[in-house]
Design a protein around this motif. Structure first.
Motif, short mmCIF file in Angstrom:
data_model
loop_
_atom_site.label_atom_id
_atom_site.label_comp_id
_atom_site.label_asym_id
_atom_site.label_seq_id
_atom_site.Cartn_x
_atom_site.Cartn_y
_atom_site.Cartn_z
N ARG A 1 1.94 1.57 -3.39
CA ARG A 1 0.69 1.82 -4.32
C ARG A 1 0.24 3.41 -4.19
O ARG A 1 -0.20 4.02 -5.02
N GLY A 2 0.43 3.75 -3.01
CA GLY A 2 -0.01 5.28 -2.73
C GLY A 2 1.13 6.10 -3.16
O GLY A 2 0.76 7.15 -3.80
N LEU B 1 0.82 -1.14 0.11
CA LEU B 1 0.06 -0.10 0.01
C LEU B 1 0.82 1.41 0.17
O LEU B 1 0.62 2.43 -0.52
N ASP C 1 0.18 6.23 -6.73
CA ASP C 1 -1.01 7.46 -6.95
C ASP C 1 -0.61 8.88 -7.07
O ASP C 1 -1.12 9.45 -7.82
N ILE D 1 -10.43 -1.68 0.61
CA ILE D 1 -9.58 -0.70 -0.19
C ILE D 1 -10.02 -0.86 -1.65
O ILE D 1 -10.48 0.20 -2.46
N ARG E 1 -5.68 4.51 0.87
CA ARG E 1 -4.29 3.73 1.01
C ARG E 1 -3.80 4.20 2.55
O ARG E 1 -3.15 3.21 3.42
#
Length: 410
Positions: A328-329, A325, A332, A376, A343
């Motif tokens: 992945r954040g 995460l 973003d 999520i 996240r």
């Protein structure tokens, strides 16, 4: 005759390689990294200590640097040339040897690992120095060679010593390599390499990053299935198999929807696409490390789904999704210019589960991690139905508080 000529020209066009798409040779190259990541997961599962985490991280960074440099170099050379294909296949063969040596890299085969690793980097740089004719590419290969030669002191020095000294020396060598890459491998009189010099094709490199994530997901599935097949079949292990597989599926879903899909557009919209492409490599490295945690989780949970959950097990079961995460954040931010709230909420929930992990069996801890990822994924699906999803790659610096757009649209 004219029509025939036109037909021949069209046929020739269909066989011409598309520079915006990865070559088949690169996909073949990735097969080696299936074995490499699986070896790293197995080694980490057998040594769940802080030292084991650090040792695995150093090796993962080493493998990733080889993969990244090979991927980036593919944009500056013609992969259809036999001479280039020989070099890439040679790197694949040496990487296979590296992966095979991983279980004993910190024991009796440290020198073999370090020597093979340096042969990959120094050999590749030397090969391009002899192969290419462009002055910019020659300087870039020369800079990489110089920095790898300096890092090689740490790699060889660490391989020649036994005991706990090897890890800090190899960690220092990796730090030197990544510092050089971050600053463009600066060398006196030759300056440093700029991101635009790599002439990366955004669509092709974005696809390569996605393929690297798919390789990591495939390794997690492979390890999960193999672990289950080698264990006695029970209902508990069957349930653990479903939970771990669902975690992998949710990681795939969260990655690809939507920032993973829109990375190519973000690179095209960026004011500095080459720099954004290179920075995206870091985000994918973080996510691949988190996905690797899922592979280690399958080693643990599928074999022993019930009983006590040691702190080291909880760190892997919850830390893998948390690390994913984080990466992945950052993705973003790379694509949309800001970080999704889901996240951050997921990280808070995983941290909230951690204190209770010792009171739960491993499969229940994994089930809670799966639930957080599922929430999520649902939040992503709902937000994309309510808000537009337009790539807005950032300029320099961190996102502005007044940036327009929904923070959870990614």
């Amino acid at each position: 005759m004219s029509m025939a000529a036109d037909g021949d020209a069209g046929a020739a066009d269909t066989t011409r390689p598309d520079p915006s798409r990865p070559a088949f040779l690169e996909l073949f190259f990735d097969l080696v990294y299936v074995f490499a990541l699986a070896s790293l997961a197995e080694v980490m599962a057998d040594n769940l200590t802080w030292t084991g985490f650090a040792e695995t991280l150093v090796l993962l960074l080493a493998f990733t640097l080889v993969w990244a440099l090979t991927t980036w170099a593919a944009d500056t050379v013609e992969l259809s040339r036999p001479a280039v294909q020989v070099q890439v296949i040679g790197v694949a063969a040496a990487s296979l040897l590296l992966a095979a040596v991983v279980p004993e890299a910190y024991d009796g085969r440290g020198l073999l690992f370090a020597t093979t690793y340096l042969v990959i980097h120094l050999g590749s740089a030397s090969y391009y120095l002899l192969l290419v004719r462009d002055a910019t590419e020659l300087r870039r290969a020369g800079r990489v060679f110089c920095w790898e030669a300096v890092a090689g002191i740490g790699w060889i020095g660490g391989a020649l010593v036994d005991g706990p000294t090897r890890l800090p020396l190899w960690a220092l060598a990796v730090a030197v390599e990544y510092t050089g890459a971050a600053f463009g491998w600066p060398v006196p009189r030759f300056g440093r390499s700029h991101a635009r010099e790599w002439r990366m094709v955004g669509e092709r490199v974005a696809e390569r990053y996605r393929q690297f994530v798919i390789v990591a997901l495939g390794v997690s599935i492979l390890v999960t299935g193999t672990t289950f097949s080698l264990s006695e079949y029970t209902m508990g292990r069957g349930g653990a198999l479903v939970v771990v597989f669902t975690i992998v599926v949710l990681m795939w879903r969260i990655y690809i929807y939507r920032a993973g899909e829109l990375l190519t557009d973000a690179i095209a919209r960026s004011t500095n696409p080459s720099l954004l492409t290179q920075s995206a490599a870091v985000t994918h490295l973080i996510m691949v490390a988190g996905i690797g945690g899922a592979a280690v989780t399958s080693h643990l949970v599928v074999v022993r789904p019930f009983g006590e959950t040691p702190p080291s097990w909880a760190a892997v079961i919850l830390g893998g999704p948390a690390l994913f995460l984080v990466g992945r954040g950052v993705l973003d931010y790379t694509v949309f210019g800001r970080i999704s709230r889901s996240r951050l909420a997921g990280l808070v929930l995983l941290a909230g589960v951690a204190p209770a992990a010792s009171l739960l069996p491993p499969v229940m801890v994994a089930l809670l991690a799966m639930t957080v990822l599922a929430l999520i994924a649902v939040a992503n699906l709902v937000s994309t139905r309510l808000h537009a999803r337009t790539p807005m790659p950032p300029a320099l610096g961190w996102p502005s508080p007044g940036r327009r757009g929904d923070p959870d649209q990614s």
